[in-house]
Design a protein around this motif. Structure first.
Motif, PDB file in Angstrom:
ATOM      1  N   LYS A  14       0.820  -1.210   0.000  1.00 39.39           N
ATOM      2  CA  LYS A  14       0.000   0.000   0.000  1.00 39.39           C
ATOM      3  C   LYS A  14       0.859   1.267   0.000  1.00 39.39           C
ATOM      4  O   LYS A  14       0.366   2.351  -0.292  1.00 39.39           O
ATOM      5  N   GLN A  15       2.162   1.103   0.336  1.00 35.83           N
ATOM      6  CA  GLN A  15       3.062   2.257   0.309  1.00 35.83           C
ATOM      7  C   GLN A  15       3.454   2.635  -1.114  1.00 35.83           C
ATOM      8  O   GLN A  15       4.099   3.660  -1.330  1.00 35.83           O
ATOM      9  N   GLY A  16       3.096   1.791  -2.073  1.00 31.04           N
ATOM     10  CA  GLY A  16       3.332   2.127  -3.473  1.00 31.04           C
ATOM     11  C   GLY A  16       4.745   1.924  -3.942  1.00 31.04           C
ATOM     12  O   GLY A  16       5.147   2.457  -4.964  1.00 31.04           O
ATOM     13  N   LEU A  17       5.560   1.131  -3.217  1.00 29.59           N
ATOM     14  CA  LEU A  17       6.944   0.896  -3.584  1.00 29.59           C
ATOM     15  C   LEU A  17       7.177  -0.583  -3.845  1.00 29.59           C
ATOM     16  O   LEU A  17       6.313  -1.428  -3.589  1.00 29.59           O
ATOM     17  N   MET A  18       8.349  -0.916  -4.366  1.00 28.40           N
ATOM     18  CA  MET A  18       8.734  -2.311  -4.512  1.00 28.40           C
ATOM     19  C   MET A  18       9.002  -2.907  -3.130  1.00 28.40           C
ATOM     20  O   MET A  18       9.537  -2.243  -2.239  1.00 28.40           O
ATOM     21  N   VAL A  19       8.635  -4.169  -2.955  1.00 32.07           N
ATOM     22  CA  VAL A  19       8.790  -4.840  -1.666  1.00 32.07           C
ATOM     23  C   VAL A  19       9.711  -6.045  -1.836  1.00 32.07           C
ATOM     24  O   VAL A  19       9.414  -6.943  -2.635  1.00 32.07           O
ATOM     25  N   PRO A  20      10.843  -6.096  -1.118  1.00 35.51           N
ATOM     26  CA  PRO A  20      11.714  -7.257  -1.209  1.00 35.51           C
ATOM     27  C   PRO A  20      11.133  -8.457  -0.476  1.00 35.51           C
ATOM     28  O   PRO A  20      10.720  -8.362   0.672  1.00 35.51           O
ATOM     29  N   VAL A  21      11.093  -9.589  -1.170  1.00 29.31           N
ATOM     30  CA  VAL A  21      10.666 -10.861  -0.597  1.00 29.31           C
ATOM     31  C   VAL A  21      11.887 -11.769  -0.582  1.00 29.31           C
ATOM     32  O   VAL A  21      12.692 -11.749  -1.520  1.00 29.31           O
ATOM     33  N   TYR A  22      12.073 -12.559   0.471  1.00 28.85           N
ATOM     34  CA  TYR A  22      13.268 -13.386   0.510  1.00 28.85           C
ATOM     35  C   TYR A  22      13.018 -14.735   1.152  1.00 28.85           C
ATOM     36  O   TYR A  22      12.047 -14.938   1.894  1.00 28.85           O
ATOM     37  N   ARG A  23      13.901 -15.646   0.844  1.00 30.74           N
ATOM     38  CA  ARG A  23      13.982 -16.953   1.504  1.00 30.74           C
ATOM     39  C   ARG A  23      15.394 -17.103   2.029  1.00 30.74           C
ATOM     40  O   ARG A  23      16.361 -16.826   1.311  1.00 30.74           O
ATOM     41  N   GLU A  24      15.526 -17.543   3.267  1.00 29.14           N
ATOM     42  CA  GLU A  24      16.846 -17.670   3.879  1.00 29.14           C
ATOM     43  C   GLU A  24      17.312 -19.116   3.843  1.00 29.14           C
ATOM     44  O   GLU A  24      16.553 -20.040   4.122  1.00 29.14           O
ATOM     45  N   LEU A  25      18.594 -19.291   3.487  1.00 27.91           N
ATOM     46  CA  LEU A  25      19.220 -20.606   3.420  1.00 27.91           C
ATOM     47  C   LEU A  25      20.411 -20.638   4.350  1.00 27.91           C
ATOM     48  O   LEU A  25      20.934 -19.590   4.752  1.00 27.91           O
ATOM     49  N   ASP A  26      20.881 -21.844   4.685  1.00 27.48           N
ATOM     50  CA  ASP A  26      22.119 -21.903   5.462  1.00 27.48           C
ATOM     51  C   ASP A  26      23.300 -21.721   4.523  1.00 27.48           C
ATOM     52  O   ASP A  26      23.164 -21.703   3.313  1.00 27.48           O
ATOM     53  N   GLY A  27      24.489 -21.602   5.099  1.00 25.22           N
ATOM     54  CA  GLY A  27      25.660 -21.253   4.303  1.00 25.22           C
ATOM     55  C   GLY A  27      26.394 -22.411   3.682  1.00 25.22           C
ATOM     56  O   GLY A  27      27.499 -22.229   3.156  1.00 25.22           O
ATOM     57  N   THR A  28      25.810 -23.613   3.709  1.00 30.22           N
ATOM     58  CA  THR A  28      26.541 -24.778   3.212  1.00 30.22           C
ATOM     59  C   THR A  28      26.530 -24.890   1.693  1.00 30.22           C
ATOM     60  O   THR A  28      27.159 -25.787   1.139  1.00 30.22           O
ATOM     61  N   ILE A  29      25.826 -23.999   1.030  1.00 31.59           N
ATOM     62  CA  ILE A  29      25.775 -24.053  -0.435  1.00 31.59           C
ATOM     63  C   ILE A  29      27.120 -23.703  -1.050  1.00 31.59           C
ATOM     64  O   ILE A  29      27.495 -24.218  -2.099  1.00 31.59           O
ATOM     65  N   GLY A  30      27.887 -22.833  -0.392  1.00 29.13           N
ATOM     66  CA  GLY A  30      29.202 -22.525  -0.915  1.00 29.13           C
ATOM     67  C   GLY A  30      29.623 -21.100  -0.697  1.00 29.13           C
ATOM     68  O   GLY A  30      28.821 -20.249  -0.322  1.00 29.13           O
ATOM     69  N   LYS A  31      30.882 -20.842  -0.947  1.00 25.33           N
ATOM     70  CA  LYS A  31      31.402 -19.484  -0.898  1.00 25.33           C
ATOM     71  C   LYS A  31      30.921 -18.700  -2.112  1.00 25.33           C
ATOM     72  O   LYS A  31      30.621 -19.286  -3.164  1.00 25.33           O
ATOM     73  N   PRO A  32      30.865 -17.367  -1.990  1.00 25.64           N
ATOM     74  CA  PRO A  32      30.332 -16.576  -3.105  1.00 25.64           C
ATOM     75  C   PRO A  32      31.023 -16.845  -4.435  1.00 25.64           C
ATOM     76  O   PRO A  32      30.344 -17.018  -5.455  1.00 25.64           O
ATOM     77  N   PHE A  33      32.353 -16.886  -4.457  1.00 33.53           N
ATOM     78  CA  PHE A  33      33.039 -17.056  -5.742  1.00 33.53           C
ATOM     79  C   PHE A  33      32.781 -18.446  -6.314  1.00 33.53           C
ATOM     80  O   PHE A  33      32.688 -18.616  -7.531  1.00 33.53           O
ATOM     81  N   GLU A  34      32.627 -19.457  -5.437  1.00 38.48           N
ATOM     82  CA  GLU A  34      32.351 -20.807  -5.913  1.00 38.48           C
ATOM     83  C   GLU A  34      30.936 -20.916  -6.450  1.00 38.48           C
ATOM     84  O   GLU A  34      30.682 -21.543  -7.481  1.00 38.48           O
ATOM     85  N   VAL A  35      29.988 -20.265  -5.759  1.00 44.59           N
ATOM     86  CA  VAL A  35      28.597 -20.265  -6.208  1.00 44.59           C
ATOM     87  C   VAL A  35      28.475 -19.535  -7.543  1.00 44.59           C
ATOM     88  O   VAL A  35      27.788 -19.992  -8.459  1.00 44.59           O
ATOM     89  N   PHE A  36      29.177 -18.411  -7.673  1.00 49.39           N
ATOM     90  CA  PHE A  36      29.136 -17.647  -8.924  1.00 49.39           C
ATOM     91  C   PHE A  36      29.671 -18.487 -10.076  1.00 49.39           C
ATOM     92  O   PHE A  36      29.097 -18.502 -11.168  1.00 49.39           O
ATOM     93  N   GLU A  37      30.749 -19.211  -9.815  1.00 46.97           N
ATOM     94  CA  GLU A  37      31.331 -20.060 -10.856  1.00 46.97           C
ATOM     95  C   GLU A  37      30.370 -21.178 -11.240  1.00 46.97           C
ATOM     96  O   GLU A  37      30.213 -21.517 -12.418  1.00 46.97           O
ATOM     97  N   ARG A  38      29.698 -21.752 -10.246  1.00 48.32           N
ATOM     98  CA  ARG A  38      28.784 -22.858 -10.516  1.00 48.32           C
ATOM     99  C   ARG A  38      27.534 -22.389 -11.263  1.00 48.32           C
ATOM    100  O   ARG A  38      27.017 -23.081 -12.132  1.00 48.32           O
ATOM    101  N   LEU A  39      27.035 -21.202 -10.911  1.00 51.80           N
ATOM    102  CA  LEU A  39      25.861 -20.665 -11.587  1.00 51.80           C
ATOM    103  C   LEU A  39      26.144 -20.355 -13.050  1.00 51.80           C
ATOM    104  O   LEU A  39      25.274 -20.459 -13.896  1.00 51.80           O
ATOM    105  N   ASN A  40      27.387 -19.931 -13.328  1.00 51.13           N
ATOM    106  CA  ASN A  40      27.789 -19.552 -14.684  1.00 51.13           C
ATOM    107  C   ASN A  40      26.736 -18.627 -15.305  1.00 51.13           C
ATOM    108  O   ASN A  40      26.130 -18.946 -16.338  1.00 51.13           O
ATOM    109  N   PRO A  41      26.499 -17.448 -14.700  1.00 53.14           N
ATOM    110  CA  PRO A  41      25.351 -16.633 -15.088  1.00 53.14           C
ATOM    111  C   PRO A  41      25.498 -15.831 -16.373  1.00 53.14           C
ATOM    112  O   PRO A  41      24.544 -15.190 -16.795  1.00 53.14           O
ATOM    113  N   GLY A  42      26.662 -15.833 -16.990  1.00 52.95           N
ATOM    114  CA  GLY A  42      26.809 -15.103 -18.240  1.00 52.95           C
ATOM    115  C   GLY A  42      27.357 -13.702 -18.041  1.00 52.95           C
ATOM    116  O   GLY A  42      27.701 -13.289 -16.941  1.00 52.95           O
TER     117      GLY A  42
END
Length: 222
Positions: A14-42
């Motif tokens: 109702k405030q007329g702005l974008m609202v961030p929605v999130y899901r929280e995960l534990d940190g066992t998925i990986g370090k940022p650089f490793e996750v970025f490499e695995r995602l291979n996002p282009g």
């Protein structure tokens, strides 16, 4: 579980702005650089890495990809790339960006990082001409845009202090709050599905530290 829930989301919308929605995960998925490499996002992607474990500075690392808009300018020539096509026109890129940012403001929620999505890129030195009357003497030998920004509404935020990960998607305000919320949840689930692929990696023995570290003496700053 998603935060905020749909009922709270409708109230915030109702405030007329974008609202961030999130899901929280534990940190066992990986370090940022490793996750970025695995995602291979282009090519239209980024990793903003931090090497500190401090509650106020360098706490988060961010991954973003699949921008909903790319903004480029060279002098007064502006190019805006969106899903449905490319627009090119002449104008003041600073004023055009101000208009865009005014339409994309997001609500701040407790427990969220300061950055939950938005524009990531660079402003080149030559944009000074839009602020000062200066001579143009330098040769344009690089031939790159003066401004190049990726606009992302969905990011991965690594909290080094808590050892957790938030997948955040900003739901754009619309007349149908249910569809906006469900669209954000769907984007989150697609990212989580990609994250959960191939979590066993050579980096698995040194992901997040088992306990928060109060300080880390490094010179690299974001």
């Amino acid at each position: 579980m998603y935060y905020p829930d749909k009922k709270t989301f409708k109230e915030l919308s109702k405030q007329g702005l974008m609202v961030p929605v999130y899901r929280e995960l534990d940190g066992t998925i990986g370090k940022p650089f490793e996750v970025f490499e695995r995602l291979n996002p282009g090519k239209n992607s980024f990793l903003l890495e931090s090497a500190r474990f401090h509650p106020k500075t360098g706490r988060y690392s961010f991954i973003g990809f699949d921008p909903f808009m790319v903004f480029k300018s060279k002098g007064e020539c502006i190019e805006i790339i969106e899903k449905d096509g490319i627009k090119r026109f002449d104008g003041n890129p600073i004023l055009e960006l101000r208009r865009i940012f005014n339409n994309l403001r997001s609500i701040r929620l407790d427990g969220m990082p300061n950055f939950t999505g938005g524009a990531v890129g660079y402003f080149g030195y030559d944009i000074r001409h839009f602020f000062e009357n200066l001579p143009r003497r330098a040769e344009d030998d690089l031939k790159i845009p003066d401004i190049n920004l990726l606009f992302v509404d969905t990011i991965i935020a690594f909290d080094h202090l808590k050892g957790s990960i938030k997948v955040i998607s900003n739901a754009q305000n619309s007349q149908d709050c249910n569809k906006s919320y469900d669209r954000a949840v769907d984007k989150i689930e697609k990212v989580v599905a990609r994250l959960e692929k191939g979590t066993n990696s050579k980096y698995s023995n040194f992901l997040f530290p088992p306990h928060p570290i109060s300080s880390h003496n490094v010179t690299l700053r974001r």
